[in-house]
Design a protein around this motif. Structure first.
Motif, PDB file in Angstrom:
ATOM      1  N   MET A  86       0.824  -1.214   0.000  1.00 30.83           N
ATOM      2  CA  MET A  86       0.000   0.000   0.000  1.00 30.83           C
ATOM      3  C   MET A  86       0.852   1.255   0.000  1.00 30.83           C
ATOM      4  SD  MET A  86      -2.781  -1.385   2.785  1.00 30.83           S
ATOM      5  CE  MET A  86      -3.720   0.126   3.001  1.00 30.83           C
ATOM      6  N   MET A  87       1.954   1.242   0.747  1.00 27.20           N
ATOM      7  CA  MET A  87       2.831   2.400   0.783  1.00 27.20           C
ATOM      8  C   MET A  87       3.566   2.594  -0.547  1.00 27.20           C
ATOM      9  SD  MET A  87       2.207   3.713   3.702  1.00 27.20           S
ATOM     10  CE  MET A  87       0.543   3.130   3.341  1.00 27.20           C
ATOM     11  N   VAL A  88       3.924   1.488  -1.195  1.00 28.17           N
ATOM     12  CA  VAL A  88       4.559   1.578  -2.509  1.00 28.17           C
ATOM     13  C   VAL A  88       3.583   2.167  -3.531  1.00 28.17           C
ATOM     14  CG1 VAL A  88       5.516   0.218  -4.418  1.00 28.17           C
ATOM     15  CG2 VAL A  88       6.155  -0.310  -2.064  1.00 28.17           C
ATOM     16  N   VAL A  89       2.353   1.698  -3.484  1.00 29.82           N
ATOM     17  CA  VAL A  89       1.325   2.204  -4.403  1.00 29.82           C
ATOM     18  C   VAL A  89       1.068   3.687  -4.163  1.00 29.82           C
ATOM     19  CG1 VAL A  89      -1.131   2.044  -4.992  1.00 29.82           C
ATOM     20  CG2 VAL A  89       0.236  -0.037  -4.725  1.00 29.82           C
ATOM     21  N   ALA A  90       0.998   4.080  -2.891  1.00 26.63           N
ATOM     22  CA  ALA A  90       0.757   5.495  -2.565  1.00 26.63           C
ATOM     23  C   ALA A  90       1.893   6.389  -3.054  1.00 26.63           C
ATOM     24  CB  ALA A  90       0.576   5.655  -1.054  1.00 26.63           C
ATOM     25  N   ARG A 499       5.015  11.249   4.148  1.00 26.58           N
ATOM     26  CA  ARG A 499       4.625   9.932   3.626  1.00 26.58           C
ATOM     27  C   ARG A 499       5.733   8.892   3.813  1.00 26.58           C
ATOM     28  NH1 ARG A 499       6.477  13.131  -0.245  1.00 26.58           N
ATOM     29  NH2 ARG A 499       7.671  12.295  -2.011  1.00 26.58           N
ATOM     30  N   ARG A 500       7.000   9.298   3.636  1.00 23.32           N
ATOM     31  CA  ARG A 500       8.088   8.326   3.742  1.00 23.32           C
ATOM     32  C   ARG A 500       8.335   7.914   5.190  1.00 23.32           C
ATOM     33  NH1 ARG A 500      11.490  11.512  -0.866  1.00 23.32           N
ATOM     34  NH2 ARG A 500      10.369  10.596  -2.642  1.00 23.32           N
ATOM     35  N   SER A 503       5.673   5.460   5.885  1.00 21.85           N
ATOM     36  CA  SER A 503       5.940   4.185   5.215  1.00 21.85           C
ATOM     37  C   SER A 503       6.968   3.362   5.986  1.00 21.85           C
ATOM     38  CB  SER A 503       6.441   4.437   3.791  1.00 21.85           C
ATOM     39  OG  SER A 503       5.462   5.092   3.017  1.00 21.85           O
ATOM     40  N   ILE A 504       8.056   4.007   6.429  1.00 22.04           N
ATOM     41  CA  ILE A 504       9.099   3.289   7.177  1.00 22.04           C
ATOM     42  C   ILE A 504       8.547   2.773   8.501  1.00 22.04           C
ATOM     43  CG2 ILE A 504      11.302   3.581   8.378  1.00 22.04           C
ATOM     44  CD1 ILE A 504      12.044   5.619   6.173  1.00 22.04           C
ATOM     45  N   THR A 505       7.736   3.599   9.171  1.00 21.14           N
ATOM     46  CA  THR A 505       7.151   3.193  10.451  1.00 21.14           C
ATOM     47  C   THR A 505       6.239   1.983  10.279  1.00 21.14           C
ATOM     48  OG1 THR A 505       7.216   5.491  11.238  1.00 21.14           O
ATOM     49  CG2 THR A 505       5.754   3.963  12.404  1.00 21.14           C
ATOM     50  N   LEU A 506       5.378   2.021   9.262  1.00 18.37           N
ATOM     51  CA  LEU A 506       4.456   0.908   9.028  1.00 18.37           C
ATOM     52  C   LEU A 506       5.213  -0.363   8.634  1.00 18.37           C
ATOM     53  CD1 LEU A 506       1.582   2.794   7.161  1.00 18.37           C
ATOM     54  CD2 LEU A 506       1.468   1.793   9.450  1.00 18.37           C
TER      55      LEU A 506
END
Length: 524
Positions: A86-90, A499-500, A503-506
């Motif tokens: 999901m983070m890659v898609v976002a 956003r980054r 993403s790293i946290t998730l």
């Protein structure tokens, strides 16, 4: 059938319906954009809730807990590993969609290949929704409500007639809500459901542990932590529902398809008021996905300790909920499951209408368009109602069956999307050949020839083979004019600056969750 549980179910459902109506009463859709995309003004909470609850429904509760009950925590991979995707898609895909101003994902295929490719893919989407998505949502909800309220016993009818009745009622409710409120109404109801699920919904493990421990949740917790600890292992082996290796092959492809291409999911993001809201909404949905194992998997583990066996493993979740919860809470959870299924059903119906009206049907005056869209949605819902009860006869576990059937339609589309994104001269004929090759080979491998290979690995093999085929055709018959992406911003496309970090946290939370549910953690 508990009178208190039934009354609670209807009261909670009525309250949720009232809140949804209040949130949409001044925004009745007057155009196709309003009906299908919420006028492109959705904030990040609405987007995140819409994404999460378009993805989560009663089938998820029933299916994942069934596989946890019969296997182990390896099934959590479907939801947990999707967070990284999901983070890659976002970061990389959604900005392209918003910059081009598309309304459906096949719109990109028309720009990249040609009109006929868009038409073919739109038809594949619709077939998938009619025979797989919408019927499975209705069936899962019907199984849960039958398990909780014993409708068949109360009415003196058989199990299958009760499923037919509940499926029909669910379909009617979903149709009416979709026709009245469109995407905006769905996102409002999703927000209400999100609040309910992540407050009261998370009490289920507590009640289940208390029941297992004879009134003490601490004793119940000690029991599941010291007996059958192999159930906690999310690192699936060859004989498990989800072998660990499949996470990096077919499951990766399915998740990439789902969050970047699946129309009823992407449509939630396309309704964002700007790119930042879209990316924040995706991160919020990802956080929700990491909390959901408490409801999608842990009850299955507790059920394996409470029941030596069940006549039908599909009922593990609903049976546990009914047996361990106070009647008021049973009614509350029934309303929550009903609402979650309704949200996914409405998302599927709404997206089907979008695909039909914007991609397949010749446009006419706006009033006629809306009337036609609503008639199509009614026909679609009726078809889903007629198909849903027959899922009862599938083999191998409800959730695995649905994922296997869904892959027949999904990964081939994702494959031609990937080639379209990464190349500039692969021609339209390569996309059509790729779709035909992939769908034919996958169908043969799953329904005619027993390859002995897990279906997720088969998907990965066919993905590589199809990409190679398309590149070969592109090499032999390249497009005369290379493709150039045209932008047509309809909303602000400035990215979310955090956003980054999100993403790293998730991603770190995903790794931590896998350590927790492994031989180095709770499965020790």
């Amino acid at each position: 059938m508990s009178t208190i549980a039934i009354c609670t179910f209807f009261i909670i459902t009525a309250m949720a319906a009232l809140l949804s109506w209040r949130g949409t009463r001044t925004a009745k859709p007057a155009t196709l954009t309003g009906l299908f995309l919420g006028n492109r003004n959705l904030g990040f909470v609405a987007v995140g809730s819409g994404l999460l609850f378009a993805n989560i429904n009663t089938t998820s509760f029933i299916g994942e807990n069934e596989l946890t009950f019969t296997n182990n925590m390896s099934v959590m991979a479907w939801g947990v590993t999707s967070v990284v995707v999901m983070m890659v898609v976002a970061e990389f895909i959604l900005p392209i969609y918003l910059k081009t101003g598309i309304s459906t994902t096949p719109d990109f295929l028309e720009a990249r290949y040609d009109r006929s490719t868009k038409t073919i893919v739109s038809l594949i989407f619709l077939v998938n929704y009619i025979v797989n998505l919408l019927p499975s949502v209705l069936y899962g909800a019907a199984v849960a409500l039958e398990g909780l309220f014993g409708v068949s016993a109360a009415l003196g009818i058989g199990y299958w007639p009760a499923i037919w009745l509940l499926v029909a009622l669910m379909g009617a409710a979903g149709t009416l809500f979709s026709l009245r409120s469109g995407l905006k109404g769905m996102t409002v109801s999703g927000t209400v459901l999100g609040f309910a699920m992540f407050t009261g919904g998370l009490l289920l493990p507590y009640f289940a542990l208390q029941h297992l421990g004879g009134g003490s949740w601490e004793t119940g917790l000690q029991t599941i932590l010291t007996t059958h600890t192999e159930k906690f292992n999310a690192i699936g082996g060859r004989g498990d529902a989800i072998p660990f290796s499949t996470i990096f092959t077919g499951m990766l492809l399915v998740n990439l398809y789902y969050w970047s291409t699946e129309q009823y999911i992407v449509q939630q993001a396309l309704g964002s008021k700007d790119l930042a809201s879209c990316q924040k909404g995706m991160a919020l949905a990802g956080l929700g996905k990491l909390i959901l194992p408490l409801l999608l998997n842990i009850p299955g583990i507790i059920a394996a300790h409470v029941y030596v066996s069940l006549p039908n493993s599909t009922t593990a979740f609903s049976t546990l909920l009914r047996d361990v919860s106070p009647p008021v809470y049973t009614g509350f959870m029934a309303a929550l499951l009903f609402g979650a299924s309704l949200t996914t059903f409405i998302a599927g119906v709404n997206s089907s209408g979008t695909l039909y009206m914007l991609n397949l049907r010749k446009q006419s005056p706006e009033a006629n368009n809306l009337r036609t869209a609503r008639r199509f949605e009614v026909l679609l819902c009726a078809s889903a109602v007629c198909i849903a009860p027959f899922i009862h006869f599938t083999q191998g576990g409800l959730y695995t069956w649905l994922q296997k059937i869904g892959a027949l339609f999904s990964v081939p589309i994702f494959t031609i999307m990937v080639v379209g994104f990464l190349t500039r001269r692969v021609p339209p004929v390569a996309a059509k050949a790729g779709l035909l090759f992939f769908i034919t080979c996958y169908a043969l491998s799953q329904f005619i020839v027993n390859t002995g290979i897990h279906f997720l690995h088969v998907l990965a093999i066919l993905f590589v083979a199809t990409v190679a085929l398309m590149l070969f055709i592109g090499w032999r018959r390249p497009m005369g004019t290379p493709f150039v992406l045209q932008t047509h911003n309809l909303v602000e496309v400035t990215p979310w600056k955090y956003r980054r970090i999100a993403s790293i946290t998730l991603a770190a939370m995903v790794v931590a969750l896998y350590w927790l549910f492994s031989a180095g953690g709770l499965a020790a």
